[in-house]
Design an enzyme around this catalytic site. Structure first.
Site, PDB file in Angstrom:
ATOM      1  N   ASP A 167       0.805  -1.229   0.000  1.00 14.04           N
ATOM      2  CA  ASP A 167       0.000   0.000   0.000  1.00 14.04           C
ATOM      3  C   ASP A 167       0.841   1.284   0.000  1.00 14.04           C
ATOM      4  O   ASP A 167       0.304   2.379   0.116  1.00 14.04           O
ATOM      5  CB  ASP A 167      -0.956   0.002   1.210  1.00 14.04           C
ATOM      6  CG  ASP A 167      -0.219  -0.130   2.527  1.00 14.04           C
ATOM      7  OD1 ASP A 167       0.958  -0.527   2.517  1.00 14.04           O
ATOM      8  OD2 ASP A 167      -0.824   0.165   3.569  1.00 14.04           O
ATOM      9  N   GLU A 250      12.594  -3.568  11.816  1.00 12.82           N
ATOM     10  CA  GLU A 250      13.588  -3.127  10.824  1.00 12.82           C
ATOM     11  C   GLU A 250      14.967  -3.018  11.458  1.00 12.82           C
ATOM     12  O   GLU A 250      15.947  -3.566  10.931  1.00 12.82           O
ATOM     13  CB  GLU A 250      13.192  -1.762  10.233  1.00 12.82           C
ATOM     14  CG  GLU A 250      11.897  -1.766   9.434  1.00 12.82           C
ATOM     15  CD  GLU A 250      10.654  -1.476  10.264  1.00 12.82           C
ATOM     16  OE1 GLU A 250      10.737  -1.591  11.517  1.00 12.82           O
ATOM     17  OE2 GLU A 250       9.614  -1.142   9.674  1.00 12.82           O
TER      18      GLU A 250
HETATM   19  N1  UDP Z   1      -0.040  -7.632   5.846  1.00  7.34           N
HETATM   20  C1  UDP Z   1      -0.148  -9.016   5.921  1.00  7.34           C
HETATM   21  N2  UDP Z   1      -1.016  -9.563   6.835  1.00  7.34           N
HETATM   22  C2  UDP Z   1      -1.796  -8.796   7.675  1.00  7.34           C
HETATM   23  C3  UDP Z   1      -1.669  -7.392   7.600  1.00  7.34           C
HETATM   24  C4  UDP Z   1      -0.765  -6.850   6.678  1.00  7.34           C
HETATM   25  O1  UDP Z   1       0.531  -9.729   5.173  1.00  7.34           O
HETATM   26  O2  UDP Z   1      -2.564  -9.353   8.468  1.00  7.34           O
HETATM   27  C5  UDP Z   1       0.878  -7.041   4.851  1.00  7.34           C
HETATM   28  C6  UDP Z   1       0.298  -5.844   4.101  1.00  7.34           C
HETATM   29  O3  UDP Z   1      -0.368  -6.253   2.919  1.00  7.34           O
HETATM   30  C7  UDP Z   1       1.518  -4.981   3.830  1.00  7.34           C
HETATM   31  C8  UDP Z   1       2.439  -5.309   5.016  1.00  7.34           C
HETATM   32  O4  UDP Z   1       2.003  -6.560   5.543  1.00  7.34           O
HETATM   33  O5  UDP Z   1       2.160  -5.319   2.612  1.00  7.34           O
HETATM   34  C9  UDP Z   1       2.381  -4.257   6.134  1.00  7.34           C
HETATM   35  O6  UDP Z   1       1.050  -4.126   6.585  1.00  7.34           O
HETATM   36  P1  UDP Z   1       0.295  -2.717   6.645  1.00  7.34           P
HETATM   37  O7  UDP Z   1       0.460  -2.026   5.342  1.00  7.34           O
HETATM   38  O8  UDP Z   1      -1.094  -2.960   7.119  1.00  7.34           O
HETATM   39  O9  UDP Z   1       1.149  -2.001   7.776  1.00  7.34           O
HETATM   40  P2  UDP Z   1       1.322  -0.450   8.101  1.00  7.34           P
HETATM   41  O10 UDP Z   1       0.929   0.348   6.898  1.00  7.34           O
HETATM   42  O11 UDP Z   1       0.447  -0.205   9.253  1.00  7.34           O
HETATM   43  O12 UDP Z   1       2.769  -0.322   8.401  1.00  7.34           O
HETATM   44 MN    MN Z   2       1.076  -0.059   4.901  1.00  7.19          MN
END
Ligand code: UDP
Ligand code: MN
Length: 305
Positions: A167, A250
């Site tokens: 995203d 990270e």
């Molecule tokens: N993701 C996943 N399983 C989950 C939630 C998120 O594989 O239950 C993936 C999501 O598609 C993204 C990455 O892990 O590529 C990080 O998640 P997210 O974007 O929700 O995190 P944030 O934007 O809060 O850092």
């Molecule tokens: Mn994200």
């Protein structure tokens, strides 16, 4: 004579204005024809999904390192929209290998079809996040580790590994910069940590600290660093650890690579530019679905698959 000269002037003027009006009319007419033709083409195409190649048709250049992009993804309403946007970014970059890891027990039809139509070189894997209490805090971890396992076994050097969430928003220039990473490269990430950007602080082309609201040894988001493929292959124990505190995944990963702050390679014009944004897709509101579909068996899934 005077009258004739005046009249001549008039005629010449009428001629010029007339020609100009004719020219304007003709061009408008031509544009109109174009618009009508465009509409026709659109009408003809309407109702048919454009045919796309099933298999990728990407030529790899032999003289530049490969980029292995690791993307964890999970089922949700905006999943295909997010993946589509990312795939269109990656299409603009040569020598990309996209490793998409579904957070699921089985690979889904939606992601499989999507990848086959993407025209990208991809590897489709799946690994489900364990059903633990802090599941949300460790999202993406199991998937990225699964990809790292695949990379150690199959990825071709020279190359670089980058963990790109589905995203985020990526300026394609960051891929050309990270491609030549010797060990670990770093750069600013926009819209993260409650800041306009989080970034390495650079002095004399060396990283000396971090511009952050959340200090860690390596205060970077997942989107803010890349690792040389050979380095990741050499140190076989390195992985994302679910045991690291929230927000420390990270820094924990980079520390395991055995690098110090001064070893980091600052990119994006010595970390003065934002080329990656930690954007997040708003959860879509589909509250009105129940109003239009009385049939309880209705599922809107087939339209996406
Ligand atoms: N993701 C996943 N399983 C989950 C939630 C998120 O594989 O239950 C993936 C999501 O598609 C993204 C990455 O892990 O590529 C990080 O998640 P997210 O974007 O929700 O995190 P944030 O934007 O809060 O850092
Ligand atoms: Mn994200």
């Amino acid at each position: 004579m005077v009258w004739m000269a005046k009249n001549n002037h008039k005629e010449i003027l009428i001629c010029i204005v007339g020609s100009f009006l004719l020219w304007v009319y003709f061009n408008l007419y031509k544009e109109n024809i174009k618009i009508i033709e465009r509409t026709k083409v659109f009408r003809a195409g309407h109702g048919n999904i454009a045919k796309v190649q099933e298999r990728p048709n990407v030529e790899n250049k032999t003289d530049i390192p490969n980029i292995y992009i690791v993307t964890a993804t999970y089922s949700r309403l905006a999943q295909k929209a997010d993946l589509t946007r990312l795939s269109y970014t990656l299409r603009l970059v040569p020598n990309i290998h996209w490793i998409v890891v579904e957070d699921a027990d089985n690979k889904t039809e939606l992601v499989r079809n999507f990848l086959f139509n993407s025209k990208l070189q991809f590897i489709h894997l799946n690994k489900r996040t364990p059903n633990v209490k802090n599941r949300w805090e460790i999202r993406g971890i199991s998937q990225r580790n699964e990809a790292v396992r695949w990379i150690r076994q199959f990825a071709q050097t020279p190359g670089v590994v980058y963990f790109a969430d589905d995203d985020n928003t990526y300026d394609i220039r960051i891929f050309e910069e990270m491609r030549y990473t010797k060990n670990v490269s770093v750069w600013p990430v926009g819209l993260v940590a409650g800041l306009r950007y989080e970034a390495p602080k650079v002095s004399n082309k060396k990283v000396v600290g971090w511009h952050t609201s959340f200090p860690r040894k390596f205060s970077t988001d997942m989107a803010g660093f890349a690792v040389n493929l050979q380095l990741l292959k050499n140190i076989t124990s390195v992985e994302f650890r679910a045991s690291a505190p929230p927000g420390h995944h990270e820094t924990d990963f980079i520390q395991q690579l055995g690098v110090e702050l001064s070893d980091l390679e600052p990119l994006a014009a010595n970390c003065t530019k934002v080329l990656v944004w930690h954007t997040r897709t708003q959860k879509p509101n589909v509250n009105n679905e129940s109003k239009v579909h009385q049939d309880k068996n209705y599922t809107s899934d087939p339209i996406e698959v």
